[in-house]
Design an enzyme around this catalytic site. Structure first.
Site, short mmCIF file in Angstrom:
data_model
loop_
_atom_site.label_atom_id
_atom_site.label_comp_id
_atom_site.label_asym_id
_atom_site.label_seq_id
_atom_site.Cartn_x
_atom_site.Cartn_y
_atom_site.Cartn_z
N GLY A 107 -12.15 7.22 -13.17
CA GLY A 107 -13.18 7.13 -12.14
C GLY A 107 -13.13 5.81 -11.40
O GLY A 107 -14.16 5.32 -10.92
N GLY A 109 -11.55 5.39 -8.64
CA GLY A 109 -11.45 5.63 -7.20
C GLY A 109 -10.04 5.77 -6.69
O GLY A 109 -9.71 5.28 -5.60
N SER A 110 -9.18 6.46 -7.44
CA SER A 110 -7.78 6.57 -7.03
C SER A 110 -7.63 7.34 -5.71
O SER A 110 -6.80 6.99 -4.88
CB SER A 110 -6.94 7.24 -8.12
OG SER A 110 -7.55 8.42 -8.56
N SER A 111 -8.49 8.35 -5.48
CA SER A 111 -8.35 9.14 -4.25
C SER A 111 -8.65 8.29 -3.02
O SER A 111 -7.93 8.35 -2.02
CB SER A 111 -9.32 10.33 -4.27
OG SER A 111 -9.17 11.06 -5.44
N ALA A 113 -8.55 5.00 -2.84
CA ALA A 113 -7.56 3.91 -2.70
C ALA A 113 -6.25 4.45 -2.11
O ALA A 113 -5.66 3.81 -1.23
CB ALA A 113 -7.33 3.25 -4.06
N ASP A 154 -16.44 3.51 -2.37
CA ASP A 154 -15.12 3.32 -3.00
C ASP A 154 -14.06 3.02 -1.94
O ASP A 154 -13.15 2.23 -2.16
CB ASP A 154 -14.74 4.53 -3.86
CG ASP A 154 -15.15 5.87 -3.23
OD1 ASP A 154 -15.62 5.88 -2.08
OD2 ASP A 154 -14.99 6.90 -3.90
#
Ligand code: MEV
Length: 321
Positions: A107, A109-111, A113, A154
């Protein structure tokens, strides 16, 4: 062939979780776990994506198919490319490779980023100078196109880095003067579904507007006071605001037994404050543990969590090559 490489940090929500989806402020900090995107033009009209961290190797489409449905792991990158081409009236075949320092399970925030990295890398490839706000707006639109919900905090952390005061949709984005935060992060081992939790809270807001708006207003007051504590390094006071926020999040119904166990363990081991970070339901908890970091880490591990070492005060999106 010119190759561009860009990286952007993941994030942790410090205060204001969920309330920030509904017009209130939050505090978010970027962490030293980064996503990166490498991108190069190609002479044909194909887009090839290699994203081994999400199980995609050599996913290839025609530019004309950017508007179609794609596998989950490809959606953010391909929608970012489509939105960039449309907004800036550009087009090119591309080779794209993504890499993550961290698991998409945390969680962090890879999406968001990876979306920010893709747009920034395309701007570099086409020689366009985008301001942080322009980059934020296009990346946030991309995230909303896919998820339909979210405050954009994010995305802002990935763009600006550091620690931010942030209001829904980027209405206010203000970097705060904070050195490294004495944060300990514990992963519950349970992957949460942010979109489902955000929708669930949205439904409760519709059913019980007075109660839920009251909770959000109290969270906003904690964010305002917490921002001042943080800039003055008043960690004990800030920790109390984390505890109070956790109570309000539990009332919203987004905490979980695993989160509660790690949060209690951190407090008993001397943390100044502890709370879930983000949507809840699982993912990570955070504890503020000035001078007690080792004790708090040990307690989290004993309680069944996994400690994820993080450093804050890190740079936002940047070009690596
Ligand atoms: C999720 O990481 C944090 C939420 O506040 C959603 C959002 O701000 O987009 C629950």
């Amino acid at each position: 062939m010119v190759m561009v490489k860009v990286s952007a940090p993941g994030k942790l929500m410090l205060l204001g979780d969920h309330a920030v989806v509904h017009g209130r402020p939050c505090l978010v900090t970027a962490v030293n776990h980064r996503m990166s995107v490498e991108l190069a033009g190609r002479k044909d009209n194909r887009i090839a994506l290699c994203a081994p961290d999400v199980g995609l190797d050599g996913y290839e489409i025609d530019i004309a198919d950017l508007t179609k449905e794609h596998p989950k792991g490809a959606r953010f990158v391909l929608t970012a490319i489509k939105n960039f081409f449309e907004k800036h009236d550009k087009s090119s075949g591309l080779e794209v490779r993504t890499r993550s320092d961290f698991s998409a399970e945390f969680g962090f925030g890879s999406s968001s980023a990876v979306t920010v990295c893709t747009i920034k890398a395309l701007a570099e490839l086409f020689g366009l100078k985008l301001t942080n706000k322009e980059l934020f707006d296009l990346a946030y639109k991309t995230v909303l196109d896919i998820q339909g919900v979210g405050s954009g905090f994010d995305v802002a952390a990935a763009v600006w880095g550091g620690t931010l005061w942030f209001v829904t949709g980027g209405k206010e984005i203000r970097p705060l003067k904070v050195a490294g935060l004495p944060l300990v992060v514990g992963y519950t081992g349970v992957k949460a579904d942010t979109t489902t939790l955000v929708r669930m809270v949205g439904e409760r807001l519709k059913r019980e507007p007075v109660l839920i708006n009251g909770i959000f207003d109290r969270m906003a007051a904690l964010v305002r006071a917490g921002a001042a504590d943080m800039e003055r390094g008043r960690w004990t006071d800030f920790g109390k605001k984390m505890d109070a926020t956790q109570e309000l999040l539990a009332k919203l119904g987004v905490s979980s037994p695993e989160l509660n166990r790690l949060i209690s363990a951190a407090r008993e081991a001397g943390a100044a404050g502890a709370k879930l970070s983000g949507a809840g339901g699982g993912d990570c908890m955070i504890a503020l543990a000035p001078n007690r970091e080792e004790d708090v880490k040990a307690a989290i591990e004993t309680a069944g969590g996994t400690v994820i070492p993080v450093r804050t005060g890190v740079e936002g999106v940047r070009t690596e090559l």
